[in-house]
Design a protein around this motif. Structure first.
Motif, PDB file in Angstrom:
ATOM      1  N   LEU A   1       0.862  -1.169   0.000  1.00  0.00           N
ATOM      2  CA  LEU A   1       0.000   0.000   0.000  1.00  0.00           C
ATOM      3  C   LEU A   1       0.903   1.225   0.000  1.00  0.00           C
ATOM      4  CD1 LEU A   1      -1.568  -2.439   1.139  1.00  0.00           C
ATOM      5  CD2 LEU A   1      -2.740  -0.883   2.672  1.00  0.00           C
ATOM      6  N   CYS A   2       0.965   1.929  -1.119  1.00  0.00           N
ATOM      7  CA  CYS A   2       1.919   3.027  -1.296  1.00  0.00           C
ATOM      8  C   CYS A   2       1.188   4.360  -1.400  1.00  0.00           C
ATOM      9  CB  CYS A   2       2.740   2.823  -2.571  1.00  0.00           C
ATOM     10  SG  CYS A   2       3.571   1.227  -2.660  1.00  0.00           S
ATOM     11  N   GLU A   3       1.774   5.391  -0.811  1.00  0.00           N
ATOM     12  CA  GLU A   3       1.161   6.715  -0.905  1.00  0.00           C
ATOM     13  C   GLU A   3       1.527   7.374  -2.229  1.00  0.00           C
ATOM     14  OE1 GLU A   3       0.405  10.175   2.212  1.00  0.00           O
ATOM     15  OE2 GLU A   3       2.432  10.296   1.404  1.00  0.00           O
ATOM     16  N   GLU A   4       0.516   7.841  -2.926  1.00  0.00           N
ATOM     17  CA  GLU A   4       0.654   8.692  -4.116  1.00  0.00           C
ATOM     18  C   GLU A   4       0.189  10.083  -3.704  1.00  0.00           C
ATOM     19  OE1 GLU A   4       1.342   9.204  -7.232  1.00  0.00           O
ATOM     20  OE2 GLU A   4       1.603   7.313  -8.292  1.00  0.00           O
ATOM     21  N   HIS A   5       1.103  11.032  -3.643  1.00  0.00           N
ATOM     22  CA  HIS A   5       0.708  12.351  -3.161  1.00  0.00           C
ATOM     23  C   HIS A   5      -0.060  13.116  -4.236  1.00  0.00           C
ATOM     24  CE1 HIS A   5       0.761  16.212  -1.088  1.00  0.00           C
ATOM     25  NE2 HIS A   5       1.053  15.514  -0.001  1.00  0.00           N
ATOM     26  N   GLY A   6      -1.112  13.813  -3.806  1.00  0.00           N
ATOM     27  CA  GLY A   6      -1.955  14.539  -4.747  1.00  0.00           C
ATOM     28  C   GLY A   6      -1.233  15.625  -5.507  1.00  0.00           C
ATOM     29  N   ALA A   7      -0.135  16.145  -4.930  1.00  0.00           N
ATOM     30  CA  ALA A   7       0.609  17.214  -5.602  1.00  0.00           C
ATOM     31  C   ALA A   7       1.474  16.697  -6.747  1.00  0.00           C
ATOM     32  CB  ALA A   7       1.490  17.958  -4.594  1.00  0.00           C
ATOM     33  N   ASP A   8       1.699  15.383  -6.796  1.00  0.00           N
ATOM     34  CA  ASP A   8       2.536  14.803  -7.855  1.00  0.00           C
ATOM     35  C   ASP A   8       1.657  14.421  -9.043  1.00  0.00           C
ATOM     36  OD1 ASP A   8       4.337  13.542  -9.467  1.00  0.00           O
ATOM     37  OD2 ASP A   8       4.554  11.757  -8.201  1.00  0.00           O
ATOM     38  N   ARG A   9       1.585  15.303 -10.023  1.00  0.00           N
ATOM     39  CA  ARG A   9       0.746  15.041 -11.192  1.00  0.00           C
ATOM     40  C   ARG A   9       1.413  14.107 -12.196  1.00  0.00           C
ATOM     41  NH1 ARG A   9      -3.535  15.253  -9.012  1.00  0.00           N
ATOM     42  NH2 ARG A   9      -4.453  14.952 -11.087  1.00  0.00           N
ATOM     43  N   THR A  10       2.682  13.705 -11.941  1.00  0.00           N
ATOM     44  CA  THR A  10       3.324  12.708 -12.801  1.00  0.00           C
ATOM     45  C   THR A  10       3.007  11.294 -12.339  1.00  0.00           C
ATOM     46  OG1 THR A  10       5.401  12.525 -11.539  1.00  0.00           O
ATOM     47  CG2 THR A  10       5.226  14.339 -13.136  1.00  0.00           C
ATOM     48  N   HIS A  11       2.461  11.155 -11.116  1.00  0.00           N
ATOM     49  CA  HIS A  11       2.120   9.853 -10.540  1.00  0.00           C
ATOM     50  C   HIS A  11       3.349   8.931 -10.548  1.00  0.00           C
ATOM     51  CE1 HIS A  11      -1.704  11.695 -11.282  1.00  0.00           C
ATOM     52  NE2 HIS A  11      -1.746  11.371 -12.553  1.00  0.00           N
ATOM     53  N   ALA A  12       4.436   9.425  -9.944  1.00  0.00           N
ATOM     54  CA  ALA A  12       5.727   8.749 -10.053  1.00  0.00           C
ATOM     55  C   ALA A  12       5.720   7.357  -9.442  1.00  0.00           C
ATOM     56  CB  ALA A  12       6.810   9.600  -9.389  1.00  0.00           C
ATOM     57  N   VAL A  13       5.042   7.172  -8.320  1.00  0.00           N
ATOM     58  CA  VAL A  13       5.017   5.853  -7.687  1.00  0.00           C
ATOM     59  C   VAL A  13       4.342   4.844  -8.608  1.00  0.00           C
ATOM     60  CG1 VAL A  13       4.149   4.527  -5.726  1.00  0.00           C
ATOM     61  CG2 VAL A  13       5.066   6.834  -5.356  1.00  0.00           C
ATOM     62  N   THR A  14       3.203   5.227  -9.153  1.00  0.00           N
ATOM     63  CA  THR A  14       2.471   4.345 -10.066  1.00  0.00           C
ATOM     64  C   THR A  14       3.272   4.084 -11.332  1.00  0.00           C
ATOM     65  OG1 THR A  14       0.325   5.016  -9.231  1.00  0.00           O
ATOM     66  CG2 THR A  14       0.391   4.199 -11.501  1.00  0.00           C
ATOM     67  N   ARG A  15       3.893   5.116 -11.860  1.00  0.00           N
ATOM     68  CA  ARG A  15       4.681   4.957 -13.087  1.00  0.00           C
ATOM     69  C   ARG A  15       5.784   3.915 -12.877  1.00  0.00           C
ATOM     70  NH1 ARG A  15       4.024   8.086 -17.237  1.00  0.00           N
ATOM     71  NH2 ARG A  15       2.890   9.596 -15.944  1.00  0.00           N
ATOM     72  N   TYR A  16       6.439   3.980 -11.703  1.00  0.00           N
ATOM     73  CA  TYR A  16       7.494   3.005 -11.423  1.00  0.00           C
ATOM     74  C   TYR A  16       6.905   1.614 -11.197  1.00  0.00           C
ATOM     75  CZ  TYR A  16      11.292   0.470  -9.283  1.00  0.00           C
ATOM     76  OH  TYR A  16      12.237  -0.489  -9.006  1.00  0.00           O
ATOM     77  N   ALA A  17       5.849   1.530 -10.396  1.00  0.00           N
ATOM     78  CA  ALA A  17       5.274   0.224 -10.074  1.00  0.00           C
ATOM     79  C   ALA A  17       4.815  -0.513 -11.333  1.00  0.00           C
ATOM     80  CB  ALA A  17       4.103   0.391  -9.108  1.00  0.00           C
ATOM     81  N   LEU A  18       4.172   0.210 -12.248  1.00  0.00           N
ATOM     82  CA  LEU A  18       3.674  -0.437 -13.463  1.00  0.00           C
ATOM     83  C   LEU A  18       4.786  -0.793 -14.439  1.00  0.00           C
ATOM     84  CD1 LEU A  18       0.369   1.548 -14.172  1.00  0.00           C
ATOM     85  CD2 LEU A  18       0.679  -0.640 -12.981  1.00  0.00           C
ATOM     86  N   SER A  19       5.991  -0.251 -14.203  1.00  0.00           N
ATOM     87  CA  SER A  19       7.125  -0.618 -15.062  1.00  0.00           C
ATOM     88  C   SER A  19       7.754  -1.945 -14.647  1.00  0.00           C
ATOM     89  CB  SER A  19       8.194   0.479 -15.022  1.00  0.00           C
ATOM     90  OG  SER A  19       8.918   0.455 -13.792  1.00  0.00           O
ATOM     91  N   LEU A  20       7.390  -2.444 -13.477  1.00  0.00           N
ATOM     92  CA  LEU A  20       7.975  -3.690 -12.982  1.00  0.00           C
ATOM     93  C   LEU A  20       7.220  -4.880 -13.571  1.00  0.00           C
ATOM     94  CD1 LEU A  20       8.386  -2.721  -9.208  1.00  0.00           C
ATOM     95  CD2 LEU A  20      10.140  -2.696 -10.997  1.00  0.00           C
ATOM     96  N   PRO A  21       7.926  -5.871 -14.091  1.00  0.00           N
ATOM     97  CA  PRO A  21       7.260  -7.025 -14.709  1.00  0.00           C
ATOM     98  C   PRO A  21       6.308  -7.714 -13.736  1.00  0.00           C
ATOM     99  CG  PRO A  21       9.607  -7.026 -15.216  1.00  0.00           C
ATOM    100  CD  PRO A  21       9.400  -5.945 -14.204  1.00  0.00           C
ATOM    101  N   GLY A  22       5.079  -7.911 -14.195  1.00  0.00           N
ATOM    102  CA  GLY A  22       4.092  -8.642 -13.396  1.00  0.00           C
ATOM    103  C   GLY A  22       3.354  -7.824 -12.357  1.00  0.00           C
ATOM    104  N   CYS A  23       3.734  -6.551 -12.181  1.00  0.00           N
ATOM    105  CA  CYS A  23       3.100  -5.734 -11.146  1.00  0.00           C
ATOM    106  C   CYS A  23       1.756  -5.198 -11.631  1.00  0.00           C
ATOM    107  CB  CYS A  23       4.003  -4.566 -10.748  1.00  0.00           C
ATOM    108  SG  CYS A  23       4.838  -4.822  -9.195  1.00  0.00           S
ATOM    109  N   ARG A  24       0.766  -5.280 -10.757  1.00  0.00           N
ATOM    110  CA  ARG A  24      -0.550  -4.705 -11.021  1.00  0.00           C
ATOM    111  C   ARG A  24      -0.828  -3.693  -9.908  1.00  0.00           C
ATOM    112  NH1 ARG A  24      -3.281  -9.482 -13.262  1.00  0.00           N
ATOM    113  NH2 ARG A  24      -5.243  -8.306 -13.447  1.00  0.00           N
ATOM    114  N   GLU A  25      -1.664  -2.708 -10.224  1.00  0.00           N
ATOM    115  CA  GLU A  25      -1.984  -1.687  -9.225  1.00  0.00           C
ATOM    116  C   GLU A  25      -3.483  -1.439  -9.197  1.00  0.00           C
ATOM    117  OE1 GLU A  25       0.555   1.895  -8.644  1.00  0.00           O
ATOM    118  OE2 GLU A  25      -1.292   3.010  -9.065  1.00  0.00           O
TER     119      GLU A  25
END
Length: 324
Positions: free
Chosen positions: A248-272
């Motif tokens: 369970l990872c925090e995505e801060h509302g001020a980050d409009r690039t959604h950096a945590v999600t962008r990284y997580a979805l780049s990992l093979p097999g990861c779903r969010e």
């Protein structure tokens, strides 16, 4: 099951279930009533301005611990007048409702909870309680001042969860520098705010396997609220992600690039997944821009659920919708 220690004689104890307040002076009683009203009044604006009101009230208060009884076996302590946690004096308030909804939906699951960036440990207190399933928990906190409050909350709840004073990073070992003004927003991510600074030993999520704290064949719920270093924490948790786990990872509302999600979805097999306000369900996030309609408040932290596990994917998908 550990039994909470008795409240000290004369302790300021507020029962969220009944509204009863014990051990308070007349001034403290008025202050608690004001904080409860302030929490209710600022709720429509996600409690903006509440911490300022608490600071004003604190001028009339002596430094003292407040203790909130949440359930028969659950107490939570924080400094009276704290601008972040005093919102708990409002019995209607639910902290991080999407987490509560998820965790109450998996009460029956045998898992270990890892509370990364635990602050004073509310989620470790709750997850280890009977209502949430009495799960084993490990609370990890970088700030020594916060860690002292965290240990206090473990103590008053019968020592039912473990506490570690460490920062979480991409690799174990070395030292991180911690800075910040507010206890709920200390960071090791750098920046110019060095009002409070200390050096903290660094661990990684995977080091919990290396040192024998956790077995790789276990099942895990990992909460990461590490103020800007969530991506580093994910980098240090590759084996944790390969295990039967949900992070369970925090995505801060001020980050409009959604950096945590962008990284997580780049990992093979990861779903969010994220709790979608338009459907009331945990919906899969197919791409980072999906979060544009979820992250509507730039001052708020949103939790996303990252996993490779078929078990956790099914539990997220099968969670009943929010009843409005």
């Amino acid at each position: 099951m550990s039994v909470p220690a008795p409240a000290p004689e004369g302790a300021l104890l507020y029962d969220r279930r009944t509204g009863r307040l014990d051990g308070a002076s007349a001034v403290e009683r008025l202050a608690v009533l004001a904080m409860r009203a302030g929490a209710r009044l600022t709720e429509p604006w996600e409690h903006r301005g509440f911490s300022l009101g608490c600071r004003i009230l604190s001028v009339a208060l002596t430094e003292r611990e407040a203790m909130v009884r949440i359930d028969d076996d659950t107490r939570y302590a924080f400094p009276l007048g704290d601008g972040y946690w005093s919102v708990l004096f409002d019995p209607r308030y639910v902290y991080e409702p999407e987490l509560e909804r998820f965790l109450m939906n998996v009460v029956d699951v045998d898992y270990t909870f890892v509370d990364g960036g635990a602050n004073y440990g509310l989620w470790s207190v709750l997850v280890s309680s009977r209502r949430f399933g009495s799960h084993p928990a490990i609370a990890i906190e970088a700030s020594s001042r916060n860690a002292a409050k965290l240990r206090r909350n473990a103590e008053i709840n019968g020592g039912r969860f473990a506490v570690r004073h460490q920062a979480i990073g991409a690799t174990a070992g070395g030292i991180a520098r911690l800075s910040g003004r507010k206890h709920e927003a200390f960071t090791i991510a750098g920046g110019t705010d060095a009002t409070v600074t200390e050096e903290v030993p660094v661990m990684s999520l995977d080091s919990l396997f290396d040192d024998g704290t956790l077995r790789p064949d276990g099942r895990f719920v990992v909460k990461l609220d590490v103020e800007g270093v969530e991506v580093d924490a994910l980098k240090g948790g590759r084996r944790m992600l390969d295990a039967d786990s949900v992070l369970l990872c925090e995505e801060h509302g001020a980050d409009r690039t959604h950096a945590v999600t962008r990284y997580a979805l780049s990992l093979p097999g990861c779903r969010e997944f994220v709790l979608d306000p338009t459907t009331g369900r945990f919906e899969e996030v197919p791409e980072p821009d999906f979060l544009d309609h979820v992250k509507t408040n730039p001052a708020y932290g949103y939790n996303v659920f990252v996993t490779k596990s078929p078990f956790w994917i099914e539990r997220l998908r099968s969670a009943p919708p929010v009843v409005r």
